[in-house]
Design a protein around this motif. Structure first.
Motif, PDB file in Angstrom:
ATOM      1  N   ASP A  55       0.839  -1.197   0.000  1.00 44.79           N
ATOM      2  CA  ASP A  55       0.000   0.000   0.000  1.00 44.79           C
ATOM      3  C   ASP A  55       0.870   1.241   0.000  1.00 44.79           C
ATOM      4  OD1 ASP A  55      -1.698   2.235   1.237  1.00 44.79           O
ATOM      5  OD2 ASP A  55      -3.166   0.653   0.835  1.00 44.79           O
ATOM      6  N   THR A  56       0.571   2.191  -0.836  1.00 43.38           N
ATOM      7  CA  THR A  56       1.373   3.415  -0.948  1.00 43.38           C
ATOM      8  C   THR A  56       0.683   4.625  -0.340  1.00 43.38           C
ATOM      9  OG1 THR A  56       0.454   3.848  -3.153  1.00 43.38           O
ATOM     10  CG2 THR A  56       2.520   2.592  -3.021  1.00 43.38           C
ATOM     11  N   THR A  57      -0.449   4.399   0.335  1.00 38.34           N
ATOM     12  CA  THR A  57      -1.159   5.517   0.956  1.00 38.34           C
ATOM     13  C   THR A  57      -0.408   5.979   2.197  1.00 38.34           C
ATOM     14  OG1 THR A  57      -3.257   4.579   0.232  1.00 38.34           O
ATOM     15  CG2 THR A  57      -3.334   6.298   1.938  1.00 38.34           C
ATOM     16  N   PRO A  58       0.046   7.225   2.258  1.00 41.20           N
ATOM     17  CA  PRO A  58       0.795   7.672   3.442  1.00 41.20           C
ATOM     18  C   PRO A  58      -0.122   7.747   4.656  1.00 41.20           C
ATOM     19  CG  PRO A  58       0.340   9.528   2.011  1.00 41.20           C
ATOM     20  CD  PRO A  58      -0.114   8.299   1.270  1.00 41.20           C
ATOM     21  N   PRO A  59       0.427   7.542   5.850  1.00 44.72           N
ATOM     22  CA  PRO A  59      -0.389   7.671   7.065  1.00 44.72           C
ATOM     23  C   PRO A  59      -0.776   9.128   7.299  1.00 44.72           C
ATOM     24  CG  PRO A  59       1.916   7.320   7.629  1.00 44.72           C
ATOM     25  CD  PRO A  59       1.812   7.158   6.148  1.00 44.72           C
ATOM     26  N   THR A  60      -1.740   9.316   8.188  1.00 46.56           N
ATOM     27  CA  THR A  60      -2.171  10.683   8.496  1.00 46.56           C
ATOM     28  C   THR A  60      -1.112  11.413   9.309  1.00 46.56           C
ATOM     29  OG1 THR A  60      -3.264   9.940  10.511  1.00 46.56           O
ATOM     30  CG2 THR A  60      -4.594  10.018   8.519  1.00 46.56           C
ATOM     31  N   ILE A  61      -1.208  12.731   9.316  1.00 41.22           N
ATOM     32  CA  ILE A  61      -0.229  13.560  10.041  1.00 41.22           C
ATOM     33  C   ILE A  61      -0.552  13.528  11.534  1.00 41.22           C
ATOM     34  CG2 ILE A  61       0.761  15.870  10.261  1.00 41.22           C
ATOM     35  CD1 ILE A  61      -0.302  16.436   7.433  1.00 41.22           C
ATOM     36  N   PRO A  62       0.422  13.193  12.393  1.00 39.86           N
ATOM     37  CA  PRO A  62       0.154  13.275  13.834  1.00 39.86           C
ATOM     38  C   PRO A  62      -0.151  14.715  14.229  1.00 39.86           C
ATOM     39  CG  PRO A  62       2.212  12.105  13.378  1.00 39.86           C
ATOM     40  CD  PRO A  62       1.780  12.759  12.101  1.00 39.86           C
ATOM     41  N   ASN A  63      -0.983  14.889  15.265  1.00 38.70           N
ATOM     42  CA  ASN A  63      -1.278  16.243  15.741  1.00 38.70           C
ATOM     43  C   ASN A  63      -1.134  16.298  17.253  1.00 38.70           C
ATOM     44  OD1 ASN A  63      -3.817  15.395  16.988  1.00 38.70           O
ATOM     45  ND2 ASN A  63      -4.614  15.270  14.899  1.00 38.70           N
ATOM     46  N   GLY A  64      -1.286  17.478  17.795  1.00 42.79           N
ATOM     47  CA  GLY A  64      -1.217  17.653  19.241  1.00 42.79           C
ATOM     48  C   GLY A  64       0.190  17.613  19.798  1.00 42.79           C
TER      49      GLY A  64
ATOM     50  N   TRP B  82       2.507  13.462  21.432  1.00 47.96           N
ATOM     51  CA  TRP B  82       1.566  13.839  20.372  1.00 47.96           C
ATOM     52  C   TRP B  82       0.459  12.803  20.323  1.00 47.96           C
ATOM     53  CZ3 TRP B  82       6.659  12.543  19.886  1.00 47.96           C
ATOM     54  CH2 TRP B  82       6.952  11.288  19.373  1.00 47.96           C
ATOM     55  N   ASN B  83      -0.568  13.094  19.571  1.00 50.09           N
ATOM     56  CA  ASN B  83      -1.680  12.158  19.404  1.00 50.09           C
ATOM     57  C   ASN B  83      -1.327  11.101  18.361  1.00 50.09           C
ATOM     58  OD1 ASN B  83      -3.281  13.629  21.227  1.00 50.09           O
ATOM     59  ND2 ASN B  83      -3.972  15.004  19.605  1.00 50.09           N
ATOM     60  N   ALA B  84      -1.843   9.910  18.544  1.00 49.80           N
ATOM     61  CA  ALA B  84      -1.571   8.823  17.603  1.00 49.80           C
ATOM     62  C   ALA B  84      -2.147   9.148  16.234  1.00 49.80           C
ATOM     63  CB  ALA B  84      -2.159   7.512  18.117  1.00 49.80           C
ATOM     64  N   ALA B  85      -1.392   8.801  15.184  1.00 48.59           N
ATOM     65  CA  ALA B  85      -1.887   8.958  13.819  1.00 48.59           C
ATOM     66  C   ALA B  85      -2.888   7.851  13.493  1.00 48.59           C
ATOM     67  CB  ALA B  85      -0.716   8.918  12.833  1.00 48.59           C
ATOM     68  N   SER B  86      -3.828   8.146  12.626  1.00 49.89           N
ATOM     69  CA  SER B  86      -4.813   7.136  12.211  1.00 49.89           C
ATOM     70  C   SER B  86      -4.150   6.106  11.311  1.00 49.89           C
ATOM     71  CB  SER B  86      -5.972   7.798  11.471  1.00 49.89           C
ATOM     72  OG  SER B  86      -6.611   8.758  12.294  1.00 49.89           O
TER      73      SER B  86
ATOM     74  N   SER C  72      13.284  23.744  17.409  1.00 48.72           N
ATOM     75  CA  SER C  72      12.048  23.591  16.643  1.00 48.72           C
ATOM     76  C   SER C  72      11.800  22.104  16.390  1.00 48.72           C
ATOM     77  CB  SER C  72      12.155  24.329  15.309  1.00 48.72           C
ATOM     78  OG  SER C  72      10.986  24.154  14.538  1.00 48.72           O
ATOM     79  N   TYR C  73      10.604  21.625  16.780  1.00 45.30           N
ATOM     80  CA  TYR C  73      10.280  20.210  16.653  1.00 45.30           C
ATOM     81  C   TYR C  73       9.070  20.008  15.749  1.00 45.30           C
ATOM     82  CZ  TYR C  73      13.404  19.121  20.536  1.00 45.30           C
ATOM     83  OH  TYR C  73      14.506  18.970  21.341  1.00 45.30           O
ATOM     84  N   SER C  74       9.068  18.871  15.055  1.00 38.06           N
ATOM     85  CA  SER C  74       7.888  18.396  14.354  1.00 38.06           C
ATOM     86  C   SER C  74       7.947  16.875  14.373  1.00 38.06           C
ATOM     87  CB  SER C  74       7.821  18.921  12.914  1.00 38.06           C
ATOM     88  OG  SER C  74       8.988  18.563  12.191  1.00 38.06           O
ATOM     89  N   VAL C  75       6.845  16.229  14.032  1.00 33.47           N
ATOM     90  CA  VAL C  75       6.784  14.769  14.060  1.00 33.47           C
ATOM     91  C   VAL C  75       6.008  14.296  12.845  1.00 33.47           C
ATOM     92  CG1 VAL C  75       4.691  14.739  15.487  1.00 33.47           C
ATOM     93  CG2 VAL C  75       6.224  12.774  15.502  1.00 33.47           C
ATOM     94  N   ARG C  76       6.396  13.146  12.327  1.00 31.08           N
ATOM     95  CA  ARG C  76       5.657  12.548  11.215  1.00 31.08           C
ATOM     96  C   ARG C  76       5.489  11.059  11.485  1.00 31.08           C
ATOM     97  NH1 ARG C  76      10.584  13.845   7.089  1.00 31.08           N
ATOM     98  NH2 ARG C  76      11.959  12.059   7.566  1.00 31.08           N
TER      99      ARG C  76
ATOM    100  N   SER D  87       4.248  10.313   6.573  1.00 38.33           N
ATOM    101  CA  SER D  87       3.306  11.413   6.414  1.00 38.33           C
ATOM    102  C   SER D  87       4.063  12.726   6.264  1.00 38.33           C
ATOM    103  CB  SER D  87       2.390  11.500   7.640  1.00 38.33           C
ATOM    104  OG  SER D  87       3.129  11.973   8.760  1.00 38.33           O
ATOM    105  N   THR D  88       3.339  13.759   5.970  1.00 37.01           N
ATOM    106  CA  THR D  88       3.905  15.109   6.052  1.00 37.01           C
ATOM    107  C   THR D  88       4.173  15.428   7.511  1.00 37.01           C
ATOM    108  OG1 THR D  88       2.598  15.737   4.120  1.00 37.01           O
ATOM    109  CG2 THR D  88       3.481  17.536   5.473  1.00 37.01           C
ATOM    110  N   ALA D  89       5.196  16.224   7.774  1.00 40.00           N
ATOM    111  CA  ALA D  89       5.530  16.586   9.155  1.00 40.00           C
ATOM    112  C   ALA D  89       4.449  17.475   9.750  1.00 40.00           C
ATOM    113  CB  ALA D  89       6.881  17.279   9.206  1.00 40.00           C
ATOM    114  N   SER D  90       4.249  17.338  11.041  1.00 34.27           N
ATOM    115  CA  SER D  90       3.285  18.185  11.750  1.00 34.27           C
ATOM    116  C   SER D  90       3.781  19.627  11.801  1.00 34.27           C
ATOM    117  CB  SER D  90       3.110  17.664  13.181  1.00 34.27           C
ATOM    118  OG  SER D  90       4.311  17.842  13.919  1.00 34.27           O
TER     119      SER D  90
END
Length: 594
Positions: free
Chosen positions: A90-99, A114-118, A156-160, A169-172
């Motif tokens: 499957d090539t569908t990227p996961p959703t972007i984590p948030n929070g 952060w919140n779990a990605a779907s 500066s932090y982000s999570v994917r 996913s794209t970075a938060s």
């Protein structure tokens, strides 16, 4: 119907033959130096074995009986191993984590969550944490501790998210966080080795040990932290101000008199000034406030629970109760809002005395005075997360710690890998491994195990090194672990005069307050023959019929050397009144950690 004997025998042979085959493809050879947890599979001499619990340096070849650590899975059979499953396509990227948010913030580290990605088509397999655009961690959980940072610096932090097919996913959105300036607290950042002692609320009575004695014994200058024992957990609240005696059958109890209404005289007071009858804070808590004024670097925490008061945690930690429960604890002990009792207490009366909260739940998902539930395991994680969140909301630098079990069976029932990011340190109760509740003499607080120990199963691993290694194996940083010391001994009498009383039958020995347990300050005066076990490094005394196991300054010095060699955060003890008037045990701890 009944099988004919020869057919029954043939069926048994076939079943045994089937049970003896095990596919060892990908199974690593057993290594003596490797620590294995329960469920781990290894191979040795073309045989497969599975660990029943945590083990190290115990060969499956000689430890695979019904009551031993290893279970035999049979002979290795690698003929025609099944092909590996095809990789996800499957090539569908996961959703972007948030929070994305920062929790504990220190000078050189901080905690992010952060919140779990779907789930996507291939399922979320983990995450990547980016600091200033570069990946610095790849956790599978939704939190991580980032270390090695510079003090007083903005990052500066982000999570994917990433899935099993390798898609990311794209970075938060970026989160900017500034570390504390040098000297700041919180976030598990403690520069000096920790020397922490429990002060027992009730020790001011028959034991006549006052807060002032921490100073006059010379102990205070060696201390970094004091835990005040204990605050009650009842009816889903931190209960303060109850004045009736403790009732172990109901959990009701407390002592507002000792805590904050007793008036200490000038001679009993830390600073030589007696309490006024109408001042809003008296008792032990006012004396701790005076001790902190004399020793400004000293931190004091309220310890919640303990053996008697732990029964309320299981209900209070449930998702529907925990937020209000935590708020009640912070309102009372951090904001200082005390019930009015005998012209003491009131809003803010206790403010500034406690620098944090210690959770002494004995034990989540296991049995202490009462037994918990399976849901305690996850609820304990959630409870500590909620304490961390609300403490940080009050002000940065407030401390959160736990008193943790040292039995490998009880450690197995909790998730240190999940909850340690919320904590500044973990006090591992490496004592009470054995006592007169057992019919055989053994060591109260051994540093290592002994091959002569007749214990079996998990109890064979009841020693300090195994307990601390169990936490390290779960990914807990060594600097967050404190080794525990008991300022008392465990004893048996009616012991046969064989093997200097070690590993012999006996019953609880007479003692000052409770059979089978006695303070170091009493035991040191007995003058009986003393022995040290060469393997466990434990000391005991024996007079021909009575056996006591306890630590002296010599054993404590050796344990402090162990703590330094392991890179631990420090050590703690239960409790002040067991020491002698010169503070010999505390001084051995402080000097041993330098």
């Amino acid at each position: 119907m009944k099988l004919r004997p020869h057919l029954l025998a043939l069926g048994t042979l076939l079943a045994c033959a089937q049970a003896q085959a095990y596919n060892c493809t990908g199974v690593s050879p057993w290594a003596a130096a490797t620590a294995y947890t329960g469920g781990a599979v290894v191979q040795l001499n073309n045989q497969a074995y599975q660990a029943k619990w945590w083990t190290q340096n115990q060969s499956p070849a000689t430890n695979a009986g019904a009551w031993d650590v290893w279970k035999s899975l049979g002979a290795c059979d690698n003929v025609n191993p099944p092909p590996p499953p095809p990789p996800p396509t499957d090539t569908t990227p996961p959703t972007i984590p948030n929070g994305l948010a920062a929790g504990q913030i220190g000078t050189d580290r901080l905690t992010l969550s952060w919140n779990a990605a779907s789930d996507s088509g291939s399922g979320v397999a983990g995450y990547e944490l980016l600091r200033n655009g570069a990946v610095v961690a790849s956790p599978t959980q939704t939190s991580v501790v980032d270390t090695g940072l510079q003090a007083d610096t903005v990052y500066s932090y982000s999570v994917r998210a990433k899935d099993r097919a390798g898609n990311t996913s794209t970075a938060s959105p970026a989160l900017k966080v500034k570390t504390l300036a040098s000297g700041g607290g919180g976030g598990g950042n403690v520069a000096a080795p920790i020397v922490l002692g429990y002060f027992a609320q009730w020790g001011i009575y028959g034991r006549n040990y006052l807060v002032k004695n921490i100073d006059t014994s010379g102990s205070a200058q060696h201390l970094t932290h004091i835990n005040y024992a204990f605050g009650n957990v009842r009816n889903n609240r931190c209960e303060v101000g109850i004045t009736q005696a403790v009732n172990e059958n109901t959990g009701v109890g407390g002592d507002a008199f000792a805590d904050y209404t007793k008036s200490f005289s000038a001679a009993q007071s830390v600073d030589g000034v007696g309490d006024r009858w109408d001042q809003p804070l008296r008792g032990n808590w006012n004396q701790l406030k005076k001790l902190k004024a004399k020793y400004p670097k000293l931190k004091v925490l309220i310890s919640l629970g303990g053996w008697t008061y732990s029964r309320g945690f299981s209900e209070a930690s449930r998702p529907e109760n925990r937020q209000a429960f935590v708020k009640s604890c912070i309102d009372a002990y951090i904001k200082g809002d005390l019930p009015r009792v005998e012209d003491a207490g009131g809003p803010g009366a206790l403010a500034g005395v406690f620098d944090g909260i210690d959770i002494d739940w004995e034990y989540p998902n296991a049995c202490g005075l009462a037994c918990g539930k399976a849901e305690d395991r996850e609820n304990f994680n959630g409870l500590l997360a909620e304490f961390r969140r609300q403490l940080d909301a009050v002000r940065p630098g407030l401390l959160l710690s736990i008193a943790a079990p040292a039995g490998v069976d009880k450690i197995r029932a909790i998730d240190p890998d999940k909850f340690h990011p919320y904590l500044d340190f973990i006090n591992v109760m490496t004592y009470d491994f054995h006592g007169a509740w057992e019919p055989t003499t053994n060591f109260h607080a051994p540093l290592y195990g002994s091959t002569a120990d007749p214990s079996t199963g998990d109890v064979k691993l009841y020693h300090t090194d195994a307990a601390l290694q169990a936490f390290l194996n779960k990914g807990v940083p060594a600097k967050k672990l404190n080794l525990g010391i008991g300022f008392y001994g465990r004893g048996w009498t009616n012991v046969p005069n064989i093997n200097q009383g070690l590993y012999q039958s006996g019953v609880a020995a007479p003692a000052t307050y409770e059979k089978g347990i006695e303070d170091y300050k009493v035991l040191k005066t007995l003058g009986w023959p003393s022995f040290v076990d060469p393997q466990s490094r434990a000391q005991w005394i024996f007079n021909g019929s009575t056996f006591w196991s306890f630590d002296t300054p010599v054993q404590i010095t050796e344990k402090m050397g162990y703590a330094k060699a392991k890179g631990l955060g420090g050590a703690f003890f239960w409790e002040f009144s067991g020491d002698d008037a010169q503070g010999s045990l505390i001084k051995a701890m402080g000097n041993g950690l330098k």
